[in-house]
Each structure stands twice: as structure tokens, then as C-alpha cells.
Motif scaffolding. Structure first.
Motif, short mmCIF file in Angstrom:
data_model
loop_
_atom_site.label_atom_id
_atom_site.label_comp_id
_atom_site.label_asym_id
_atom_site.label_seq_id
_atom_site.Cartn_x
_atom_site.Cartn_y
_atom_site.Cartn_z
N SER A 149 0.44 -1.37 0.55
CA SER A 149 -0.28 0.10 -0.41
C SER A 149 1.03 1.37 -0.09
O SER A 149 0.05 2.52 -0.18
N SER A 150 2.04 0.92 0.09
CA SER A 150 2.95 2.34 0.42
C SER A 150 3.80 1.86 -0.82
O SER A 150 4.42 3.15 -1.43
N VAL A 203 2.86 1.48 -4.15
CA VAL A 203 1.57 3.01 -4.93
C VAL A 203 2.56 3.48 -5.45
O VAL A 203 2.73 4.76 -6.18
N HIS A 205 2.70 5.02 -8.48
CA HIS A 205 3.26 6.36 -9.30
C HIS A 205 4.13 7.20 -10.56
O HIS A 205 3.76 8.05 -11.33
N GLY A 218 -1.64 7.49 -14.96
CA GLY A 218 -2.52 7.87 -15.26
C GLY A 218 -3.62 7.02 -14.49
O GLY A 218 -4.96 7.14 -14.48
N ARG A 219 -3.22 5.65 -13.79
CA ARG A 219 -4.27 5.21 -12.46
C ARG A 219 -4.76 6.49 -11.57
O ARG A 219 -5.75 6.60 -10.58
N TYR A 220 -3.86 7.35 -11.90
CA TYR A 220 -4.36 8.06 -10.50
C TYR A 220 -4.31 9.53 -10.56
O TYR A 220 -5.11 9.95 -9.73
N ALA A 221 -4.33 9.87 -11.12
CA ALA A 221 -4.39 11.72 -12.91
C ALA A 221 -4.45 11.28 -14.03
O ALA A 221 -3.76 10.60 -14.29
N ASP A 222 -5.07 12.14 -14.85
CA ASP A 222 -4.95 12.60 -16.25
C ASP A 222 -4.02 13.85 -15.94
O ASP A 222 -3.74 14.45 -15.81
N ALA A 227 0.15 16.67 -14.80
CA ALA A 227 -0.04 15.44 -12.63
C ALA A 227 1.04 13.94 -12.89
O ALA A 227 1.59 14.07 -11.99
N ALA A 264 3.91 15.65 -12.21
CA ALA A 264 4.64 15.79 -10.45
C ALA A 264 4.62 14.70 -9.32
O ALA A 264 5.12 14.34 -8.91
N MET A 265 4.16 13.28 -9.95
CA MET A 265 4.04 12.55 -9.21
C MET A 265 5.35 11.86 -9.98
O MET A 265 5.66 11.15 -8.92
N LYS A 309 7.58 13.64 -6.71
CA LYS A 309 8.26 13.26 -6.03
C LYS A 309 7.96 12.14 -5.44
O LYS A 309 7.88 11.60 -4.14
N GLN A 367 11.01 10.92 -3.90
CA GLN A 367 11.06 10.87 -2.57
C GLN A 367 10.52 9.97 -1.81
O GLN A 367 11.30 9.84 -0.60
N LEU A 370 13.26 2.75 6.03
CA LEU A 370 12.44 2.10 7.28
C LEU A 370 13.05 0.98 6.72
O LEU A 370 13.51 0.25 7.28
#
Lengths: 211, 211
Positions: free
Chosen positions: B103-104, B107, B111, B116-120, B124, B127-128, B131, B134, B142
Motif C-alpha cells: 500500500s505504500s 503505490v 505513480h 494515469g491510474r491516479y490522475a490524468d 500531473a 508532478a507524481m 515526488k 522522495q 525504514l
């Protein structure tokens, strides 16, 4: 020591909270104020370096991630029948559904609530907030279909998956999340879980009202 | 019938694939060509309506989601010791780590690979992609810390979490994913899993080369 559940009111920790109450566990609640960014304080990062809720502190150590806590609750309080723990395949179905909620459904909500987790800037946040409601509708189509099989998400037996789904069904009712009105079985399921004493107990303990 | 694992070469299904080989399971592989969008064909959607790999078809039904399949493999082939299945708390730690990967960590990669799974839109997506590296570095901090405790992610015993981490460590080595050079324990762990016969067997079956 009693187990301690670190939670934030109405956050995804509510699922583990309800499950612990359903199990009849003797545990303590510890509030983490997300509005004050308490999940990022050095004290809390000692508990959970990921800076998220829920975290369940036990004598053995700290457990995080709802799917893991939920399976643990089912296995550690077996007499309450919160999961088909004697049947690896049936328990795997419970885990599969919980994993889908965690990695797909929760993640879609997180793009609306916390877009900065995934990209910086207002334009990207807008783009994510436009896309996620479509994803949520798609996910709830699958969930609605699964609810054809019985009162609960895995059929006739209530399990730890039910409070977890309940949490997301609650979130789904908020404005801008998609089209919850298209999913009558999801709504009926939500109301069914909402009415249970354990849910009412957990909502009261988190000082939440409404559904 | 033999269980059938639907996979795509080098996709996250590799984790379940390696675990099944580690378990000595007698199963069949079925290729899903993502480049031809075979995961979206009506035939495959009958297997897994989510349109993703992996999917493990058994006599009991279809199981999806790596964390669920991995826990199932550990429980269904107990003699291979791929998880501390007799100890609910220790098994919960395995599930918690796998859930975090799903899930982290996964995911964050998604991105970059499938924005395209998260924004069109290209902005965008950019930007993904800025990010996520990082986030991946933060997650691997961890993981690197956790690897201080032993050769494997849960200490001295190899478990289903190890091939799952291996998969993401492989992805992390690609260009533009973050700073894998900062995580020597992650690299050593990856090489350790890579060298195992089960991993080599699975890589060969998926026609993958390199590390």
C-alpha cells in the motif's frame, strides 16, 4: 500490559478499533491529533516510524497496518469468530479483500484527502481529486457485486473485513467522493455495521456522531 | 487441478511466483501480456475483475493481492517454513510488512510506472514522477533500518516477505526511482534473495535476465 491502540478520530484506525471491541479485547485507546501533526512528533515516530495510525502496542512490540492488525485480532481472539482462521484459503480471501481496501480503496481516498502525499502543487492535487472519484466508483462496483452473496462482505459470517469496509463506506458518503447513491448494498451494509454495539461503542469512544 | 498463477514478467506477481517455488508447490504459470492489455480482456476480467496480476486460481476459487497470496502460501505449505504461522503475533509482523510494501512502496512505484491510474494529464504525471522518488527513499530508509536485525527482513528466518521485498528492490535499481546507492543492506538483501535457487527458477520461467 494492556494493548494500546493509537488512533485518530474517524481515521482508518477506526477499523482496527471496532474489531478490537468486537473481539472483546481489553485495551487502551491513545489519541493522535492529526490536526496538530502529532503523528510526526518524535514521541509518536518512536511508536510508528511511518507516522501513521493505527499502531497497536503490545507486549511483543508494535503492530501497524490495518490488514495485519485485523488478521491478528481474528487470530488472537479466536473465540469471537471474526475470521475463518482454521481455513487458510478462506482466511486468505479475508486478507485479499482487506489488502484491496488498503492498497486500492484507501489510496484513492488518500488522493482526495492528502494529495500532497503523492505530488506537490495545486494543479496535481486538482487532477488527483478529479480522478479519484471515478476510481472509487469502479472499486465500489466490485464491492457492491460481492455483497450479493450475503449480509456481510464474505457471505453470512461477520468478519474483520466488515468494519474495515464500513470505514470506507462512511468516507464514501462525503461530498465529492463519487456516486454512493449507486450502491444500495454498500449503504445497507454500512447501516448494518453501524448498528452493531461494538461500532456504537467505538464511535462513542472516538467522539464521532452521525454515520 | 493444479493451482494456476496468472503473472506478467517482472510485475509484482514475481513475488507470489517465487514464494510458490520456494514452497515446492506444483502449479502452472499463465502469462498475461500487459503490453497487449490482456489484463483488461473479458477472459481475464472473469478471472480477476480488478484487472491486475497476480491471480492464483485454485479449486476453491481465485485469490488476488500479493499479501494475501503470500500469507496463504506460508500457511498452505507449512513444512517449508515460509512464515511463523504458529505464532499469530509474528505472522502479523510478516503481514504488516507485506501490507506496507503493497500500500505504500508499490503505490509509490505505480505513480512512476502508471501515473494515469491516479490522475490524468502530463503535468500531473510529471508532478507524481517528481515526488515518488522522495517517497521511495523515505520508505527504503525504514527498510534499511529493519535489515539491521538479520540476513532477512524479519531477522534470521527467510519468509514470504523476502521475495516481496526483492521485487521492489529490483524496481528501485532502475533509473529515476530514488537513491538506491544509499541503501547497502537493501542491495545485499536483494543479492541474497537473487542467488536462491527458487528465485533463479522463477526468473528463468518469466524469461527475465539481470537483477
Amino acid at each position: 500490559m494492556k494493548p494500546i491502540l493509537f488512533y485518530a478520530p474517524g481515521a482508518c484506525s477506526l477499523a482496527s478499533h471496532i474489531a478490537l471491541v468486537e473481539a472483546g479485547a481489553d485495551f487502551e485507546l491513545r489519541l493522535v491529533r492529526l490536526a496538530k501533526a502529532e503523528q510526526r512528533t518524535p514521541d509518536y515516530l518512536q511508536v510508528n516510524p511511518k507516522g501513521r495510525v493505527p499502531a497497536l502496542v503490545t507486549e511483543r512490540g508494535v503492530l501497524t497496518e490495518n490488514p495485519a492488525i485485523l488478521a491478528y485480532v481474528a487470530q488472537n481472539w479466536p473465540e469471537t469468530g471474526l475470521g475463518p482462521i482454521g481455513d487458510p484459503w478462506a482466511m486468505a480471501e479475508v486478507n485479499a479483500f482487506n489488502s484491496f481496501l488498503c492498497s486500492s480503496v484507501h489510496v484513492a481516498f488518500a488522493h482526495i484527502f492528502r494529495p500532497g502525499r503523492y505530488a506537490d502543487g495545486d494543479a496535481a492535487a486538482r487532477a488527483m481529486r478529479e480522478k479519484s472519484p471515478q476510481s472509487l466508483d469502479d472499486f465500489f462496483v466490485l464491492i457492491e457485486a460481492k455483497l450479493e452473496a450475503g449480509l456481510w462482505i464474505h457471505g453470512d459470517s461477520f468478519s474483520v473485513s466488515d468494519p474495515y469496509l464500513y470505514l470506507f463506506s462512511r468516507w464514501f458518503q462525503r461530498d465529492g467522493m463519487g456516486h454512493p447513491e449507486r450502491f444500495p448494498r454498500v449503504r445497507a451494509h454500512m447501516e448494518r455495521v453501524h448498528a452493531r454495539p461494538a461500532t456504537q461503542n467505538a464511535l462513542a469512544a472516538e467522539a464521532l456522531t452521525g454515520n
